[in-house]
Design a protein around this motif. Structure first.
Motif, PDB file in Angstrom:
ATOM      1  N   ALA A  72       0.817  -1.218   0.000  1.00 39.62           N
ATOM      2  CA  ALA A  72       0.000   0.000   0.000  1.00 39.62           C
ATOM      3  C   ALA A  72       0.854   1.275   0.000  1.00 39.62           C
ATOM      4  CB  ALA A  72      -0.948   0.008   1.207  1.00 39.62           C
ATOM      5  N   LEU A  73       2.178   1.102   0.197  1.00 40.27           N
ATOM      6  CA  LEU A  73       3.090   2.240   0.058  1.00 40.27           C
ATOM      7  C   LEU A  73       3.490   2.425  -1.408  1.00 40.27           C
ATOM      8  CD1 LEU A  73       3.413   2.111   3.158  1.00 40.27           C
ATOM      9  CD2 LEU A  73       5.865   2.309   2.856  1.00 40.27           C
ATOM     10  N   PRO A  76       0.571   4.265  -4.166  1.00 38.85           N
ATOM     11  CA  PRO A  76       0.540   5.700  -4.499  1.00 38.85           C
ATOM     12  C   PRO A  76       1.717   6.116  -5.383  1.00 38.85           C
ATOM     13  CG  PRO A  76       0.414   5.363  -2.099  1.00 38.85           C
ATOM     14  CD  PRO A  76       0.652   4.026  -2.707  1.00 38.85           C
ATOM     15  N   ILE A 105      -5.513  11.883  -2.268  1.00 36.63           N
ATOM     16  CA  ILE A 105      -5.359  10.516  -1.769  1.00 36.63           C
ATOM     17  C   ILE A 105      -5.305  10.417  -0.245  1.00 36.63           C
ATOM     18  CG2 ILE A 105      -4.052  10.018  -3.875  1.00 36.63           C
ATOM     19  CD1 ILE A 105      -1.585   9.570  -2.064  1.00 36.63           C
ATOM     20  N   GLY A 107      -3.612   7.900   1.322  1.00 41.32           N
ATOM     21  CA  GLY A 107      -2.314   7.359   1.745  1.00 41.32           C
ATOM     22  C   GLY A 107      -2.528   6.150   2.641  1.00 41.32           C
ATOM     23  N   PRO A 108      -1.445   5.445   2.954  1.00 38.99           N
ATOM     24  CA  PRO A 108      -1.574   4.167   3.675  1.00 38.99           C
ATOM     25  C   PRO A 108      -1.417   4.274   5.190  1.00 38.99           C
ATOM     26  CG  PRO A 108       0.629   4.369   2.745  1.00 38.99           C
ATOM     27  CD  PRO A 108      -0.084   5.639   2.414  1.00 38.99           C
ATOM     28  N   TYR A 163       5.064   8.538  11.024  1.00 39.72           N
ATOM     29  CA  TYR A 163       3.710   8.572  11.569  1.00 39.72           C
ATOM     30  C   TYR A 163       3.591   7.667  12.788  1.00 39.72           C
ATOM     31  CZ  TYR A 163       1.971  10.813   7.304  1.00 39.72           C
ATOM     32  OH  TYR A 163       1.731  11.686   6.285  1.00 39.72           O
ATOM     33  N   TYR A 197       7.751  13.455   4.034  1.00 36.99           N
ATOM     34  CA  TYR A 197       7.853  12.009   4.223  1.00 36.99           C
ATOM     35  C   TYR A 197       8.751  11.435   3.143  1.00 36.99           C
ATOM     36  CZ  TYR A 197       6.255   7.168   3.607  1.00 36.99           C
ATOM     37  OH  TYR A 197       6.200   5.806   3.439  1.00 36.99           O
ATOM     38  N   CYS A 199       9.968   7.510   1.571  1.00 37.71           N
ATOM     39  CA  CYS A 199       9.810   6.057   1.651  1.00 37.71           C
ATOM     40  C   CYS A 199      11.002   5.466   2.396  1.00 37.71           C
ATOM     41  CB  CYS A 199       9.818   5.446   0.256  1.00 37.71           C
ATOM     42  SG  CYS A 199       8.347   5.811  -0.654  1.00 37.71           S
ATOM     43  N   ARG A 218       7.701  12.921  -0.310  1.00 38.00           N
ATOM     44  CA  ARG A 218       6.485  13.718  -0.330  1.00 38.00           C
ATOM     45  C   ARG A 218       6.790  15.039   0.368  1.00 38.00           C
ATOM     46  NH1 ARG A 218       1.087  12.343   1.062  1.00 38.00           N
ATOM     47  NH2 ARG A 218       0.996  13.855  -0.613  1.00 38.00           N
ATOM     48  N   HIS A 221       3.035  17.588   4.540  1.00 39.07           N
ATOM     49  CA  HIS A 221       1.594  17.576   4.244  1.00 39.07           C
ATOM     50  C   HIS A 221       0.799  17.167   5.470  1.00 39.07           C
ATOM     51  CE1 HIS A 221       2.937  13.416   3.614  1.00 39.07           C
ATOM     52  NE2 HIS A 221       1.719  13.057   3.953  1.00 39.07           N
ATOM     53  N   HIS A 223      -2.972  15.355   6.488  1.00 37.12           N
ATOM     54  CA  HIS A 223      -4.127  14.614   5.975  1.00 37.12           C
ATOM     55  C   HIS A 223      -5.409  15.022   6.689  1.00 37.12           C
ATOM     56  CE1 HIS A 223      -1.791  11.394   3.906  1.00 37.12           C
ATOM     57  NE2 HIS A 223      -0.880  11.696   4.811  1.00 37.12           N
ATOM     58  N   GLN A 237      -5.856  16.386   1.664  1.00 43.87           N
ATOM     59  CA  GLN A 237      -4.599  16.735   2.344  1.00 43.87           C
ATOM     60  C   GLN A 237      -4.284  18.169   1.978  1.00 43.87           C
ATOM     61  OE1 GLN A 237      -1.142  14.421   1.214  1.00 43.87           O
ATOM     62  NE2 GLN A 237      -2.398  12.634   0.763  1.00 43.87           N
ATOM     63  N   PHE A 250       6.101  12.245  -4.866  1.00 49.14           N
ATOM     64  CA  PHE A 250       6.186  10.905  -5.477  1.00 49.14           C
ATOM     65  C   PHE A 250       4.826  10.202  -5.486  1.00 49.14           C
ATOM     66  CE2 PHE A 250       6.011   6.776  -3.290  1.00 49.14           C
ATOM     67  CZ  PHE A 250       5.606   7.166  -2.035  1.00 49.14           C
ATOM     68  N   ALA A 251       3.899  10.670  -4.619  1.00 48.83           N
ATOM     69  CA  ALA A 251       2.583  10.025  -4.531  1.00 48.83           C
ATOM     70  C   ALA A 251       1.508  10.777  -5.334  1.00 48.83           C
ATOM     71  CB  ALA A 251       2.157   9.907  -3.075  1.00 48.83           C
TER      72      ALA A 251
HETATM   73  C1  DHB Z   1       2.703   7.323   1.283  1.00 51.95           C
HETATM   74  C2  DHB Z   1       3.001   7.953   2.480  1.00 51.95           C
HETATM   75  C3  DHB Z   1       2.250   9.023   2.896  1.00 51.95           C
HETATM   76  O1  DHB Z   1       2.472   9.715   4.040  1.00 51.95           O
HETATM   77  C4  DHB Z   1       1.197   9.445   2.139  1.00 51.95           C
HETATM   78  O2  DHB Z   1       0.492  10.477   2.597  1.00 51.95           O
HETATM   79  C5  DHB Z   1       0.906   8.820   0.948  1.00 51.95           C
HETATM   80  C6  DHB Z   1       1.679   7.761   0.531  1.00 51.95           C
HETATM   81  C7  DHB Z   1       3.496   6.142   0.814  1.00 51.95           C
HETATM   82  O3  DHB Z   1       4.431   5.736   1.502  1.00 51.95           O
HETATM   83  O4  DHB Z   1       3.156   5.581  -0.227  1.00 51.95           O
END
Ligand code: DHB
Ligand code: FE
Length: 312
Positions: A72-73, A76, A105, A107-108, A163, A197, A199, A218, A221, A223, A237, A250-251
């Motif tokens: 789920a990462l 996006p 979105i 996000g996960p 998070y 953020y 990855c 990212r 941001h 949410h 967001q 990137f998302a």
């Molecule tokens: C991802 C992380 C986030 O904080 C977000 O808002 C959307 C996507 C991710 O890791 O894919």
């Protein structure tokens, strides 16, 4: 070598059996989707002459992705969440549901059940320092009438871009709160300015992004889920203006209407009103909800979410 076999009866029959189309048991919708997806994968292998080596590296990549819980990462990062938003925007347009604050979105990294308070919440546990943030705004309907008792569910990252819950070093529900709007539709949150953020650098998502020549960052941001009876549930967001990734997410979650300019407040009396020492940053985000009488549009869509029970 460039052989073509997709058109043969042998491959057609194989695909039908793979998807259980020759069986009464099972679920017709799942069969239709699997049939189509497997067809498209076979077709990709044929068209791009995918080698066995490439194929097996993809299979073991999926294993790795699952082991780290990163599916789920990655979604996006591959634009899938954005694509679903594009479709929902188009569905809204087709149904004549225009206006309101744009979605973006989820996000996960949502966790259900954050503490709920009325009008105001302090979101950070005070353990990190950082720049204090007052995040505030008004929730209205499309005519600008305030919506009292709307639920504004906010979550964001800490100074490391991490998070709570997913980062076990943070306290429970740190930087996650639900605020019920006051009689004027207003909400106020005191928190800290989040960092962008990234990855996990050694994770499976970043590994694929590297192969694509892409970064996994990212912008800073915040949410939001916002809901009120009789109105469409909003998933969105805000992106803080001025971050190097504001327009290079990137998302793919940035939308022009959701880029918010933060305001530095130096006046000590304003800080004192929020019990903050020293200057702070004020971020304002007003939300406009679109009315609907359809109950299924008034709640967030179903998805596997951390700590989510039946109650939303
Ligand atoms: C991802 C992380 C986030 O904080 C977000 O808002 C959307 C996507 C991710 O890791 O894919
Ligand atoms: Fe996020």
């Amino acid at each position: 070598m460039s052989v073509k076999t997709m058109h043969t009866a042998e491959v057609r029959e194989l695909l039908e059996k793979v998807a259980g189309l020759n069986q009464d048991a099972g679920d017709a919708r799942v069969k239709a989707i699997v049939h189509r997806v497997m067809h498209d994968i076979f077709q990709t292998i044929e068209d791009l002459d995918v080698t066995p080596q490439e194929f097996w590296s993809a299979v073991y990549y999926i294993n790795e992705l699952g082991q780290n819980g990163e599916a789920a990462l990655l979604a996006p990062g591959l634009g899938m969440d954005r694509y679903l938003d594009i479709r929902m925007d188009a569905e809204d347009a087709q149904a004549g549901l225009h206006g309101g604050t744009p979605r973006t979105i989820e996000g996960p990294l949502y966790v259900a059940g954050a503490p709920l308070s009325e009008g105001f919440a302090r979101m950070d546990d005070g353990s990190e320092g950082g720049e204090s943030m007052i995040l505030t705004g008004q929730v209205t309907d499309e005519q600008g009438n305030p919506l009292a008792n709307a639920i504004v569910d906010i979550w964001h990252a800490n100074l490391k871009g991490a998070y709570s819950y997913f980062d076990q070093s943070q306290s429970d529900y740190n930087l996650r709160r639900r605020i019920k709007t006051d009689s004027q539709g207003r909400y106020v949150a005191r928190s800290i300015i989040p960092c962008g953020y990234g990855c996990p650098p050694d994770g499976a998502t970043q590994k694929l992004l590297n192969q694509l020549g892409r970064h996994g960052n990212r912008p800073a941001h915040i949410h939001y889920f916002v809901c009120a009876p009789g109105h469409k549930h909003l998933t969105t967001q805000i992106n803080l203006a001025g971050d190097p990734y504001t327009f290079d997410d990137f998302a793919f979650a940035t939308r022009d209407e959701l880029v918010v300019q933060a305001q530095r407040i130096e006046d000590p009396s304003e800080a004192a009103a929020y019990d903050i020492q020293g200057p702070f940053t004020r971020v304002e985000f007003n939300v406009q909800l679109v009315s609907t009488d359809k109950p299924q549009l008034q709640v967030r869509h179903e998805r596997n979410r951390a700590l989510e029970t039946d109650a939303v």
